[in-house]
Motif scaffolding. Structure first.
Motif, PDB file in Angstrom:
ATOM      1  N   ALA A   1      -3.504   1.194  -3.193  1.00 50.07           N
ATOM      2  CA  ALA A   1      -4.934   1.340  -3.447  1.00 50.07           C
ATOM      3  C   ALA A   1      -5.204   1.766  -4.881  1.00 50.07           C
ATOM      4  O   ALA A   1      -6.173   1.306  -5.511  1.00 50.07           O
ATOM      5  N   GLU A   2      -4.348   2.668  -5.398  1.00 56.56           N
ATOM      6  CA  GLU A   2      -4.533   3.107  -6.791  1.00 56.56           C
ATOM      7  C   GLU A   2      -4.341   1.939  -7.753  1.00 56.56           C
ATOM      8  O   GLU A   2      -5.116   1.762  -8.700  1.00 56.56           O
ATOM      9  N   THR A   3      -3.305   1.136  -7.473  1.00 58.45           N
ATOM     10  CA  THR A   3      -3.079  -0.040  -8.313  1.00 58.45           C
ATOM     11  C   THR A   3      -4.260  -1.000  -8.228  1.00 58.45           C
ATOM     12  O   THR A   3      -4.720  -1.542  -9.239  1.00 58.45           O
ATOM     13  N   GLU A   4      -4.734  -1.227  -7.008  1.00 56.81           N
ATOM     14  CA  GLU A   4      -5.870  -2.128  -6.820  1.00 56.81           C
ATOM     15  C   GLU A   4      -7.108  -1.601  -7.512  1.00 56.81           C
ATOM     16  O   GLU A   4      -7.896  -2.353  -8.088  1.00 56.81           O
ATOM     17  N   ARG A   5      -7.253  -0.240  -7.466  1.00 56.30           N
ATOM     18  CA  ARG A   5      -8.425   0.345  -8.126  1.00 56.30           C
ATOM     19  C   ARG A   5      -8.379   0.122  -9.637  1.00 56.30           C
ATOM     20  O   ARG A   5      -9.384  -0.243 -10.263  1.00 56.30           O
TER      21      ARG A   5
ATOM     22  N   GLY B   1      -3.762  -5.597   1.262  1.00 55.90           N
ATOM     23  CA  GLY B   1      -2.315  -5.578   1.291  1.00 55.90           C
ATOM     24  C   GLY B   1      -1.773  -5.559   2.710  1.00 55.90           C
ATOM     25  O   GLY B   1      -2.481  -5.194   3.653  1.00 55.90           O
ATOM     26  N   GLU B   2      -0.502  -5.948   2.884  1.00 54.47           N
ATOM     27  CA  GLU B   2       0.129  -5.957   4.189  1.00 54.47           C
ATOM     28  C   GLU B   2       0.538  -4.546   4.597  1.00 54.47           C
ATOM     29  O   GLU B   2       0.879  -3.717   3.761  1.00 54.47           O
ATOM     30  N   LYS B   3       0.497  -4.290   5.914  1.00 55.64           N
ATOM     31  CA  LYS B   3       0.877  -2.987   6.445  1.00 55.64           C
ATOM     32  C   LYS B   3       2.396  -2.879   6.488  1.00 55.64           C
ATOM     33  O   LYS B   3       3.098  -3.843   6.796  1.00 55.64           O
ATOM     34  N   GLY B   4       2.895  -1.668   6.194  1.00 54.76           N
ATOM     35  CA  GLY B   4       4.332  -1.461   6.206  1.00 54.76           C
ATOM     36  C   GLY B   4       4.911  -1.544   7.602  1.00 54.76           C
ATOM     37  O   GLY B   4       4.202  -1.406   8.598  1.00 54.76           O
ATOM     38  N   GLU B   5       6.245  -1.772   7.696  1.00 52.21           N
ATOM     39  CA  GLU B   5       6.891  -1.886   8.978  1.00 52.21           C
ATOM     40  C   GLU B   5       7.026  -0.533   9.641  1.00 52.21           C
ATOM     41  O   GLU B   5       7.129   0.500   8.982  1.00 52.21           O
ATOM     42  N   LYS B   6       7.000  -0.535  10.992  1.00 51.88           N
ATOM     43  CA  LYS B   6       7.102   0.691  11.770  1.00 51.88           C
ATOM     44  C   LYS B   6       8.574   1.112  11.855  1.00 51.88           C
ATOM     45  O   LYS B   6       9.470   0.276  11.963  1.00 51.88           O
ATOM     46  N   GLY B   7       8.779   2.419  11.829  1.00 49.94           N
ATOM     47  CA  GLY B   7      10.138   2.931  11.903  1.00 49.94           C
ATOM     48  C   GLY B   7      10.752   2.733  13.268  1.00 49.94           C
ATOM     49  O   GLY B   7      10.057   2.488  14.259  1.00 49.94           O
ATOM     50  N   ASP B   8      12.120   2.876  13.341  1.00 46.53           N
ATOM     51  CA  ASP B   8      12.830   2.724  14.604  1.00 46.53           C
ATOM     52  C   ASP B   8      12.519   3.876  15.546  1.00 46.53           C
ATOM     53  O   ASP B   8      12.275   5.010  15.116  1.00 46.53           O
ATOM     54  N   LYS B   9      12.572   3.584  16.872  1.00 42.09           N
ATOM     55  CA  LYS B   9      12.327   4.598  17.887  1.00 42.09           C
ATOM     56  C   LYS B   9      13.580   5.458  18.054  1.00 42.09           C
ATOM     57  O   LYS B   9      14.703   4.963  17.999  1.00 42.09           O
ATOM     58  N   GLY B  10      13.349   6.744  18.260  1.00 44.99           N
ATOM     59  CA  GLY B  10      14.482   7.655  18.439  1.00 44.99           C
ATOM     60  C   GLY B  10      15.220   7.399  19.730  1.00 44.99           C
ATOM     61  O   GLY B  10      14.703   6.789  20.658  1.00 44.99           O
ATOM     62  N   GLU B  11      16.487   7.887  19.817  1.00 43.15           N
ATOM     63  CA  GLU B  11      17.310   7.703  20.995  1.00 43.15           C
ATOM     64  C   GLU B  11      16.814   8.584  22.135  1.00 43.15           C
ATOM     65  O   GLU B  11      16.215   9.632  21.913  1.00 43.15           O
TER      66      GLU B  11
ATOM     67  N   TYR C   1      -9.075  -3.434 -10.313  1.00 42.10           N
ATOM     68  CA  TYR C   1     -10.502  -3.704 -10.099  1.00 42.10           C
ATOM     69  C   TYR C   1     -11.328  -3.236 -11.295  1.00 42.10           C
ATOM     70  O   TYR C   1     -12.255  -3.921 -11.748  1.00 42.10           O
ATOM     71  N   ILE C   2     -10.977  -2.046 -11.829  1.00 41.34           N
ATOM     72  CA  ILE C   2     -11.715  -1.530 -12.994  1.00 41.34           C
ATOM     73  C   ILE C   2     -11.538  -2.481 -14.169  1.00 41.34           C
ATOM     74  O   ILE C   2     -12.479  -2.773 -14.914  1.00 41.34           O
ATOM     75  N   ALA C   3     -10.302  -2.981 -14.313  1.00 43.47           N
ATOM     76  CA  ALA C   3     -10.053  -3.892 -15.436  1.00 43.47           C
ATOM     77  C   ALA C   3     -10.859  -5.175 -15.257  1.00 43.47           C
ATOM     78  O   ALA C   3     -11.457  -5.686 -16.209  1.00 43.47           O
ATOM     79  N   ARG C   4     -10.852  -5.732 -14.013  1.00 42.53           N
ATOM     80  CA  ARG C   4     -11.621  -6.956 -13.777  1.00 42.53           C
ATOM     81  C   ARG C   4     -13.113  -6.710 -13.975  1.00 42.53           C
ATOM     82  O   ARG C   4     -13.836  -7.557 -14.504  1.00 42.53           O
TER      83      ARG C   4
END
Length: 467
Positions: free
Chosen positions: A151-155, A179-189, A158-161
């Protein structure tokens, strides 16, 4: 979170059994009910007949009332009685019919898994839930940081544009791509199995509620408060027909009689009667007053006063007054019967009153005759002339018929030979045979003699009141 809505029909839960979840569940299922409209001062509850009874408040959510199932309600698997209640302060103002809530068994049993005590299982599940929650929190934090950097990068972009657009005279920049959402972590044992649980308490059957009929349900209630529903089997097939019994003795015949209003029935059980005559109907509305005889006389051409007309009614009608002259014919001689159906203008007449005068010359032979009036072929009146012969001068016979009060009446006259002083001497009211034929008017006058014929010069005159 699972949500299940249950409708009510009148005071009965439409779906029959309300599912609370599996044994040991807590906070993962919400049940919703559509209750009657409640005021601000009223509260709703659900009461459940567990081994330790539970009564929980319901929460208003839009158009329904709900409750998120707690651990205390899923301690024991089985079906339990329940009821919805509405209170206004300390007074219950409405309740539903009883229904069942069900808690399902949550664990499968096999030889490799040792049973554990319920508190330890609950603790293990709680720890697992805590680990999962912590893991989800860490993953969420990682996702949040990545999203923050993105978001900071996009901001900055955006300011530059936006600056370039301002420099170029454009003020509305184009939306950036998400942007795409990050992958979910593995489930614990999964954690280790808990220690074996202690032996369960034996249970006995406390009572059985019997159903009735094929396909009905029997309810078995155990000592621990659980219940089991067992459905009755279907009825067996009908057996073969039995041997017919001997013929019974002949019964007493039934007889009845009817006398127009009472029906009487006689049978082996006795005699009974019933009066089937209905109640008299209400009186009809009074009819309009009819015209007086004097009014009809005036309509027919009578010119005298009402007092003079009253005298005529008392002393007999004359040839003038009420009646108009219809026709006069003179016979050529040799006739034994004469029919008159037309007036002097050769028009067919229809009279509601008729006056007939027959004048026979002295030369007429001795004999009898009749003056008759007709409606079609139905005879209205018949006036008998006992002696049609006159020893001197002229024999005069008169007859009058008129319809009064819905019935025809005949007036006969006698007196001097010329009829000048003739007075009313007889009134004949006709029998039912004459009146039931609905004789509406006189349309024919017939004069006839017996065993003789009319002499030439016989004169027949008809006066009448036209309809």
């Amino acid at each position: 979170m699972e949500r299940a809505r249950y409708e009510l029909m009148d005071r009965r839960v439409k779906h029959g059994i309300v599912l609370l979840g599996s044994k040991g569940d807590a906070g993962i299922r919400t049940v919703e009910f559509e209750l009657p409209e409640l005021s601000d001062s009223q509260l709703a509850y659900m009461k459940m007949d567990f081994p330790v009874p539970v009564k929980v408040p319901l929460k208003k959510d839009g158009d329904v009332w709900n409750w998120t199932v707690e651990a205390g309600a899923t301690v024991r698997a089985g079906e339990f009685l329940a009821q919805l209640e509405i209170f206004c302060r300390d007074e219950m103002v409405w309740n539903s019919e009883l229904f069942f809530v069900m808690v399902r068994e949550s664990l499968d049993t096999n030889s490799e898994i040792e049973p554990v005590m319920l508190p330890e299982l609950l603790a293990a599940e709680a720890n697992l839930a805590a680990v999962n929650a912590k893991t989800e929190a860490i993953l969420a934090a990682v996702d949040a940081e990545a999203e923050r950097v993105e978001a900071e990068t996009e901001r900055e972009n955006y300011i530059a544009r936006l600056k370039n657009d301002v420099d170029a005279g454009k003020f509305n920049g184009r939306d950036g791509e998400k942007g795409e959402k990050g992958e979910k972590g593995d489930k614990g044992e999964r954690g280790d199995n808990g220690a074996p649980g202690s032996d369960g308490t034996s249970i006995t059957i406390e009572s059985v509620i019997q159903g009735s009929g094929s396909g009905s349900t029997n309810t078995v209630i155990f000592s621990d408060g659980t219940m089991l529903n067992v459905q009755n089997g279907k009825d067996g097939k009908n057996g073969a027909p039995g041997t017919p019994g001997a013929n019974g003795a002949d019964g007493m015949p039934t007889m009845h009689s009817w006398d127009g209003t009472v029906l009487t029935v006689t049978s082996a059980s006795g005699t009974s009667s019933a009066d089937l005559k209905g109640k008299d109907g209400k009186d009809g509305m009074p009819g309009e007053d009819g015209k007086s005889a004097y009014a009809y006389a005036v309509d027919g051409g009578y010119e005298g006063t009402e007092e003079e007309f009253a005298n005529l009614l008392a002393n007999g009608f004359s040839e003038s007054g009420v009646y108009e002259l219809i026709n006069t014919i003179t016979l050529e001689g040799g006739e034994s019967a004469v029919d008159i159906t037309e007036d002097s203008a050769a028009n067919v007449f229809a009279l509601k009153a008729a006056f007939v005068k027959v004048e026979t010359p002295a030369s007429t032979d001795a004999g009898t005759g009749y003056i008759e009036t007709y409606y079609g072929n139905q005879r209205i009146s018949k006036h008998h002339i006992s002696n049609i012969k006159q020893s001197s001068s002229t024999k005069v016979s008169k007859a009058e018929v008129m319809q009064r009060y819905g019935r025809w009446a005949e007036y006969t006259y006698g007196g001097a030979a010329d009829g000048a002083t003739a007075n009313l001497i007889n009134i004949v009211q006709f029998t039912n045979e004459a009146t039931t034929m609905d004789c509406k008017y006189v349309d024919k006058v017939r004069v006839r003699v017996n065993n003789i014929t009319f002499d030439a010069g016989t004169k027949i005159t008809v006066w009448g009141v036209r309809i």
